[in-house]
Scaffold this active site. Structure first.
Site, PDB file in Angstrom:
ATOM      1  CG  HIS A  64      -2.160  -0.837   1.018  1.00 34.95           C
ATOM      2  ND1 HIS A  64      -2.917  -1.348   2.051  1.00 34.95           N
ATOM      3  CD2 HIS A  64      -2.766  -1.252  -0.135  1.00 34.95           C
ATOM      4  CE1 HIS A  64      -3.928  -2.036   1.557  1.00 34.95           C
ATOM      5  NE2 HIS A  64      -3.867  -1.999   0.237  1.00 34.95           N
ATOM      6  CG  ASP A  66      -0.600   3.652   3.956  1.00 32.73           C
ATOM      7  OD1 ASP A  66      -0.804   2.827   3.055  1.00 32.73           O
ATOM      8  OD2 ASP A  66      -0.964   3.475   5.139  1.00 32.73           O
ATOM      9  CG  HIS A  67       2.541   0.771   4.781  1.00 33.00           C
ATOM     10  ND1 HIS A  67       2.771   0.484   6.106  1.00 33.00           N
ATOM     11  CD2 HIS A  67       1.231   1.101   4.695  1.00 33.00           C
ATOM     12  CE1 HIS A  67       1.641   0.614   6.795  1.00 33.00           C
ATOM     13  NE2 HIS A  67       0.692   0.988   5.953  1.00 33.00           N
ATOM     14  CG  HIS A 141      -3.800  -4.930   5.360  1.00 31.20           C
ATOM     15  ND1 HIS A 141      -4.767  -4.184   5.973  1.00 31.20           N
ATOM     16  CD2 HIS A 141      -3.064  -4.042   4.605  1.00 31.20           C
ATOM     17  CE1 HIS A 141      -4.641  -2.912   5.608  1.00 31.20           C
ATOM     18  NE2 HIS A 141      -3.635  -2.800   4.776  1.00 31.20           N
ATOM     19  CG  ASP A 211      -1.590  -1.111   7.485  1.00 30.49           C
ATOM     20  OD1 ASP A 211      -0.553  -0.742   8.069  1.00 30.49           O
ATOM     21  OD2 ASP A 211      -2.124  -0.445   6.591  1.00 30.49           O
TER      22      ASP A 211
HETATM   23 ZN   LIG Z   1      -1.362   1.576   6.038  1.00 30.04          ZN
HETATM   24 ZN   LIG Z   2      -2.395  -1.134   4.208  1.00 27.32          ZN
END
Ligand SMILES: [Zn+2]
Ligand SMILES: [Zn+2]
Length: 302
Positions: A64, A66-67, A141, A211
């Protein structure tokens, strides 16, 4: 501090004024390690005066944005600074294919860059260093996701200096004692090794779980760790939303910590709907007292 964790980002998918997206700088047994690499990660590394040129390993939990969005900028900085030290990046399948075109063919990395794909479905040792190991923790996730468990190896005991002098112990005898073998004095009597040895420090461990939704099987993997980082995107009143999005609540993070009998819980990856994490801490502390919401820029001992 022998092992220290600095939070570079503790917001979920969108950064806020005070929280960047997920990234952590871990000093573990003198190795410098980056865990996840949210956007503008290099900015945080510079701001917190961390020795980012010395990062030896990067562990990416999942793909993802955001990582991972900070990786092109970080690798670009390494290239511009003529980095020489080799770098290994561990991640689920597909990261190299996303990042390399972004860094671009003109920005050749002037050092050895290794891409290591990890299997997110099993727990296995993916790195075996002299004094620590790193294992994967299968998470639940929306895409293949792995947590990472950093565990020191148990060091051999030391022989007391006074004992070496008093009994005039030879190098071979000291070596044998450290290896747990029996030794004998000049009269042939077996010596009591327990009185000659200083027991080793307990091996420290850090588990990173982000996550993920709540998952019973994680408890077994993080059993008894010194420090557990577990995402707590939501408060438990939004548990259904958390589950639907593959995330966890503060209560669920604490329940994992309590069932796994860890020593300390850190929570992060907070939804931007929250500006104050007091409620997260209160909710978690009712289940597991030693629970804390992290702040960007704070450093925690492992
Ligand atoms: Zn995340
Ligand atoms: Zn994620």
């Amino acid at each position: 501090m022998n092992n220290a964790l600095t939070i570079l980002g503790s917001s979920s998918a969108i950064p806020t004024k005070t929280r960047n997206t997920t990234a952590q700088f871990l000093l573990f047994q003198s190795d410098k390690i980056l865990i996840d690499c949210g956007e503008a990660c290099i900015n945080r590394l510079v701001r917190y005066k961390l020795p980012f040129d010395q990062i030896k390993y990067i562990f990416i939990s999942h793909l993802h944005t955001d990582h991972i969005l900070g990786l092109p900028g970080l690798l670009g900085s390494f290239a511009l600074r003529n980095r020489e030290k080799p770098l290994t990046i561990f991640s689920p399948q597909g990261l190299q294919e996303i990042i390399e075109p972004l860094v671009g063919p003109t920005m050749v990395q002037p050092y050895e860059l290794n891409w290591q794909v990890v299997d997110t479905t099993v727990s296995q040792v993916i790195l075996d260093e002299n004094d620590y190991t790193v294992s994967t923790i299968p998470l639940a996730h929306r895409v293949p996701t792995a947590g990472f468990l950093f565990r020191e190896k148990v060091k051999p005991p030391n022989v007391k200096k006074e004992a070496i002098q008093k009994y005039n112990l030879s190098i071979d005898q000291i070596k044998a004692l450290k290896e747990g073998k029996e030794i004998f004095d000049t009269s042939g009597q077996m010596m009591d090794s327990q009185t000659l040895l200083i027991p080793p420090q307990p091996a420290k461990s850090y588990a990173f779980c982000s996550d993920t939704m709540y998952l019973e099987s994680i408890i077994h993997h993080v059993k008894g760790v010194d420090l557990l980082y577990y995402e707590a995107t939501y408060l438990h009143e939004l548990k259904d939303l958390a589950k639907a999005r593959g995330h966890a609540t503060a209560y669920e993070a604490a329940l994992t910590a309590q069932k796994a009998q860890v020593k300390k819980l850190l929570m992060g990856h907070f939804s931007t709907r929250y500006t104050d994490m007091t409620a997260h801490e209160l909710e978690a502390q009712q289940v597991f007292a030693n629970s804390f919401a992290v702040e960007d820029g704070h450093t925690y001992e492992v």
